[in-house]
Design a protein around this motif. Structure first.
Motif, mmCIF file in Angstrom:
data_model
loop_
_atom_site.group_PDB
_atom_site.id
_atom_site.type_symbol
_atom_site.label_atom_id
_atom_site.label_comp_id
_atom_site.label_asym_id
_atom_site.label_seq_id
_atom_site.Cartn_x
_atom_site.Cartn_y
_atom_site.Cartn_z
ATOM 1 N N PHE A 234 0.639 -1.158 -0.126
ATOM 2 C CA PHE A 234 -0.110 -0.109 0.131
ATOM 3 C C PHE A 234 0.894 1.187 0.209
ATOM 4 N N SER A 237 2.668 2.152 -3.401
ATOM 5 C CA SER A 237 1.740 2.760 -4.132
ATOM 6 C C SER A 237 1.457 4.384 -3.675
ATOM 7 N N SER A 238 1.155 4.730 -2.402
ATOM 8 C CA SER A 238 0.829 5.860 -1.982
ATOM 9 C C SER A 238 1.926 6.887 -2.199
ATOM 10 N N PRO A 328 0.565 2.141 -9.691
ATOM 11 C CA PRO A 328 -0.387 2.011 -8.578
ATOM 12 C C PRO A 328 -1.588 1.055 -8.760
ATOM 13 N N PHE A 331 -2.795 -0.358 -5.403
ATOM 14 C CA PHE A 331 -3.522 0.025 -4.457
ATOM 15 C C PHE A 331 -4.964 -0.555 -4.268
ATOM 16 N N GLN A 356 -3.394 1.510 6.632
ATOM 17 C CA GLN A 356 -3.622 2.883 6.062
ATOM 18 C C GLN A 356 -2.933 3.819 6.972
#
Length: 415
Positions: A234, A237-238, A328, A331, A356
Motif C-alpha cells: 500500500f 503505491s501511495s 499504482p 492500491f 493505511q
C-alpha cells in the motif's frame, strides 16, 4: 452475518440492500474533499486570503488526516461498531464540507477540511471490513465496485469544480458535495439499527468457532509478516502517487518541454490509467498465486516509467506517464488483501487501520522529499531515482505474499 463464507453466493441484494448502497455511496465521497478544493483555490483566495503556509498545510492535510484516521479507527470501531462508526464518518464529511462552503476565514476553511478528511479517512479504513462482514461471498465484486467509485470521486469533483465555481461561486462548488455526503448517511443509519443483533451474533459465532482475533490485536500487528507485506504494498503505491500528483507537471515542463496545459493533461492521463486496473486487479487478486505477479508487474512499470522520464523524457512523455501510471495498481490489490488475508471482522479492521495509518504517514513525506531532492541537486533525475528505489521495496512484499497465510494464523505463530 457470520465470518463463514457461504458455499454459494447469495443474491447481491439479499437482506443487505442498505449495506450495499452505503458502501457505494461512501466510496463516492472518499476523495471529493481533496479533489474539489485544489482546482478552485485561486478563486477562494480572492475572498479568503491564504498565506503560503496555509496553502502548504491544506496540501499536506489529506495524507496526514488519513494517517490519523487509520491509527484511530480500529479503536473507534471497537467502541461503536462498524455501522455506527460509518454514520460518524459520513456525518463528519457532511459537516466538514458545509463548514468549508460557509467558511468566513482561513481557519474555518482549514478546520472544515480536516474534519471532512478525517471522516473520509475513517471511511477508507472501514470499507474493506464492512465488505467482509456483509459480502463475504462477493468480496471481489463489491471491492471492485467501490474502488471504481473512489476513482470517480477523484475525477468528478476535479472536473466539475471550476465550471460550477465560475457559474455559481466557489462556495456552491464546495457545498454541492454536502448533498452527496448526506445521501450516504441514511443507509448506514438503517444498517446500524437493523443489524445490531446480527453483529452480536457474528461475534459470538466467531468465538464459538475458535476464530476470534487475538486479544490486543492492534498492538501485535508490528510482529506480523502479513501485515508488513500488505502495508509495504500500500505504501509503495501511495508514495509514488502523492509525489507524482505534486510534482509531475513541473517535472514534465522542465524535462519534456511541454506546455503547462499539456503537463496538466498528462497528469490527468496518469490518473486515468489506474481506472482499468481497479476493474481487473481485484479479480486477479482472488487467486493467491497471482498476488506476487501483480506486484512484480507494478514494480516493473514504476521502474520502466521512471527510467524513461530520466533518460528520454522528451522522446515519449505520454508513454512514460502511462507506464508509470500502471504501477499504482497495487492500491486496489492492498484493499483486497486486507479482506482475503484475515479471518475475522476485527482482524480486517485492525489490519486496515495498520496498513493505511502507517502507509499514509510515510506517504505524506514523499512530496516533500521529492521536492527537496530537486531543490538540493537541481536535477529531477535524483528525485525520480528515489521513487525508483522505493518501488523496488515492493519486491520483498511480493515474495512474502506468495503464500496465502492469514493474519490471525501469522500472529499465532509469532506468539
Amino acid at each position: 452475518m457470520t465470518s463463514d463464507q457461504p458455499a454459494r453466493p447469495l443474491p447481491l441484494w439479499a437482506g443487505r440492500t442498505a449495506a450495499l448502497l452505503g458502501i457505494l455511496l461512501v466510496a463516492l465521497n472518499l476523495r471529493s474533499a481533496v479533489a474539489a478544493l485544489s482546482p478552485i483555490i485561486s478563486q477562494i483566495s480572492v475572498d479568503i486570503p491564504l498565506t503560503p503556509l496555509m496553502l502548504g498545510i491544506l496540501g499536506a492535510a489529506p495524507p496526514l488526516a488519513f494517517a490519523l484516521a487509520g491509527l484511530l479507527t480500529p479503536r473507534v470501531s471497537k467502541a461503536l461498531g462498524l455501522e455506527v462508526s460509518l454514520v460518524v464518518a459520513v456525518a463528519a464529511m457532511a459537516v466538514g464540507q458545509l463548514a468549508r462552503a460557509l467558511a468566513p476565514n482561513a481557519e474555518i476553511l482549514l478546520v472544515g477540511t480536516v474534519v471532512t478528511l478525517i471522516g473520509a479517512g475513517i471511511g477508507n479504513v472501514l470499507l474493506p471490513p464492512v465488505v467482509k462482514r456483509y459480502f463475504p461471498d462477493r468480496i471481489t465484486q463489491v471491492t471492485t465496485a467501490y474502488v471504481v467509485l473512489i476513482s470517480v470521486s477523484t475525477a468528478l469533483p476535479a472536473l466539475a469544480a471550476v465550471p460550477v465555481a465560475s457559474a455559481f461561486g466557489w462556495r456552491v462548488s464546495l457545498g454541492v458535495w454536502v448533498v452527496l455526503a448526506l445521501t450516504a448517511l441514511a443507509p448506514w443509519i438503517v444498517a446500524a439499527h437493523a443489524h445490531r443483533k446480527a453483529v452480536r451474533l457474528a461475534r459470538a459465532t466467531e468465538e464459538d468457532l475458535g476464530i476470534a482475533p487475538p486479544p490486543g490485536l492492534e498492538g501485535k500487528l508490528f510482529r506480523s509478516r502479513v501485515a508488513w507485506a500488505i502495508m509495504i504494498t500500500f505504501t509503495v503505491s501511495s508514495i509514488n502517487v502523492y509525489a507524482m500528483f505534486a510534482w509531475l507537471p513541473a517535472l514534465l515542463v522542465d524535462t519534456a518541454h511541454v506546455s503547462q496545459a499539456q503537463a496538466g493533461a498528462l497528469l490527468s492521463l496518469y490518473a486515468i490509467v489506474g481506472f482499468p486496473a481497479s476493474l481487473v486487479v481485484p479479480a486477479l487478486a482472488a487467486r493467491p498465486r497471482n498476488v506476487g505477479i501483480i506486484i512484480y508487474v507494478a514494480v516493473g512499470c514504476f521502474v520502466v516509467g521512471y527510467l524513461g522520464l530520466i533518460l528520454a523524457p522528451a522522446a515519449a512523455p505520454a508513454l512514460w506517464v502511462v507506464i508509470s501510471g500502471i504501477g499504482p495498481m497495487v492500491f486496489p490489490l492492498a484493499l483486497v488483501l486486507i479482506n482475503s488475508r484475515t479471518r475475522t471482522h476485527p482482524g480486517s479492521v485492525a489490519l486496515s487501520g495498520f496498513v493505511q495509518g502507517v502507509g499514509y504517514i510515510i506517504a505524506a513525506a514523499s512530496p516533500l522529499a521529492f521536492g527537496a531532492l530537486f531543490q538540493g541537486t537541481g536535477s529531477w533525475a535524483t528525485s525520480l531515482l528515489l521513487l525508483l528505489v522505493v518501488s523496488l521495496v515492493g519486491i520483498p512484499a511480493a515474495i512474502a505474499l506468495r503464500k496465502p497465510r492469514m493474519l490471525e494464523d501469522d500472529l499465532a505463530l509469532q506468539s
